[in-house]
Write a protein that holds these residues in place. Structure first.
Motif: not given
Length: 353
Positions: A195-199, A268-275
């Motif tokens: 919901p925050l980043t749209g990813a 968004r994989y979690g926190g500040e981590e992305f895939a």
């Protein structure tokens, strides 16, 4: 259904009702369509004309007798005997006149008129009476036609309205069903988005990895996975607050997304981590994508005093499918290990193992 009923009604009117009316009135102007009394009168007048104007040769007398026989036959009808008192007397006069014709002395014009004129008058009375009855039937038929037309008009309008009602109900149900499907799809889409980043979120990542891995096992091209982590992000949050941290997350996701193809996806994989999943992309091709993502974040130049680079950067680890990778978790762990290598070797870089 409504239009089918209307068509059946039209068929009834065209195939039965109007043909019946036409058979009753349509050929009244022809000899075959005339009343029997009218035809009888016609033959009587012809006989009287022959007796009065032609020389009474054997051929002429034969013609007169034929016309009289026809006139007698058309007048000798049970309906006429029952309804018109003059019928019996007229038939008796015709019998008498027929005997006179057969006698040696042929009747003169006076005798012919005396015998045939009352019969002609009776035929005329019958004719007029029958026409009166036919007029009554005609008026009844006109009223019936008018009734049929009114019923047909209002029936057609009624069935048309019913048809529109059924169409409206069907359309309403169809729209409600379509909206329900859209709502479900939107809900499913939201359930798979951050919901925050749209990813896309972790659930979507797990589902997509299973799908791509199944395709790879069936013979599709390899695909690649990049795991990314924002460098020194905790210190950035501590320095500027979580509101600025959230804004930075959105900017970074947006910047990375712009470097990807339409078929690529960021999660968004979690926190500040992305895939990032790169379909149909081997390791060599994926390197260029990873480097572009790192460069895109640098170009944002989001100031971070706690970082040696004085701005927010990302580190990334790259892993591509091979025959030895059987489960999605294996690929994730491999990419995570390489992300750890990038972090350990100075950050702001891509590790491919």
């Amino acid at each position: 259904m409504s239009f089918s009923i209307v068509l059946i009604w039209v068929a009834y009117e065209v195939r039965w009702f109007y043909p019946e009316m036409q058979r009753y009135f349509g050929d009244a102007g022809t000899l075959a369509g005339q009343q029997l009394a009218t035809r009888s009168r016609t033959y009587l007048q012809a006989s009287l004309e022959t007796l009065g104007t032609e020389s009474l040769t054997e051929e002429a007398l034969k013609k007169v007798k034929t016309n009289l026989d026809l006139a007698y036959g058309f007048l000798d009808i049970g309906l006429y005997r029952e309804r018109y008192d003059c019928t019996e007397a007229s038939l008796a006069l015709l019998d008498d006149f027929d005997r006179l014709i057969d006698s040696p002395e042929v009747p003169d014009s006076r005798e012919s008129v005396a015998h045939l004129l009352p019969v002609i008058q009776c035929a005329t009375v019958i004719e007029m009476g029958q026409w009166s009855r036919r007029s009554v039937v005609a008026m009844e038929m006109v009223e019936s036609i008018d009734w049929h037309q009114r019923v047909f008009l209002w029936g057609t309008i009624l069935f048309y309205v019913i048809g529109l009602g059924f169409w409206w109900m069907h359309e309403k149900q169809r729209r409600a069903f379509t909206q329900s499907i859209r709502d479900k799809l939107n809900w499913m889409q939201q359930a798979l988005e951050d919901p925050l980043t749209g990813a896309h979120n972790r659930r979507a990542l797990d589902s997509d990895l299973l799908g791509h891995l199944a395709q790879y096992k069936r013979g599709s091209k390899p695909f690649s996975l990049i795991m990314c982590d924002i460098d020194y992000f905790k210190s950035y949050n501590d320095a500027f607050g979580h509101a600025d941290g959230d804004e930075a997350l959105k900017q970074i996701v947006s910047a990375i997304s712009k470097t990807l193809r339409a078929s690529d996806r960021i999660y968004r994989y979690g926190g500040e981590e992305f895939a990032i999943i790169l379909p149909d992309t081997d390791g060599n091709e994926a390197v260029d994508v990873g480097l572009r993502a790192i460069e895109a974040v640098e170009t944002l130049y989001i100031v971070n005093p706690e970082s040696p680079y004085e701005k927010l950067t990302i580190s990334a680890g790259l892993a591509s499918t091979t025959t030895s990778i059987e489960e999605p978790d294996t690929l994730i762990r491999l990419a995570d290990d390489r992300l750890y290598e990038a972090k350990s070797s100075g950050k702001n870089r891509l590790s491919t193992g």
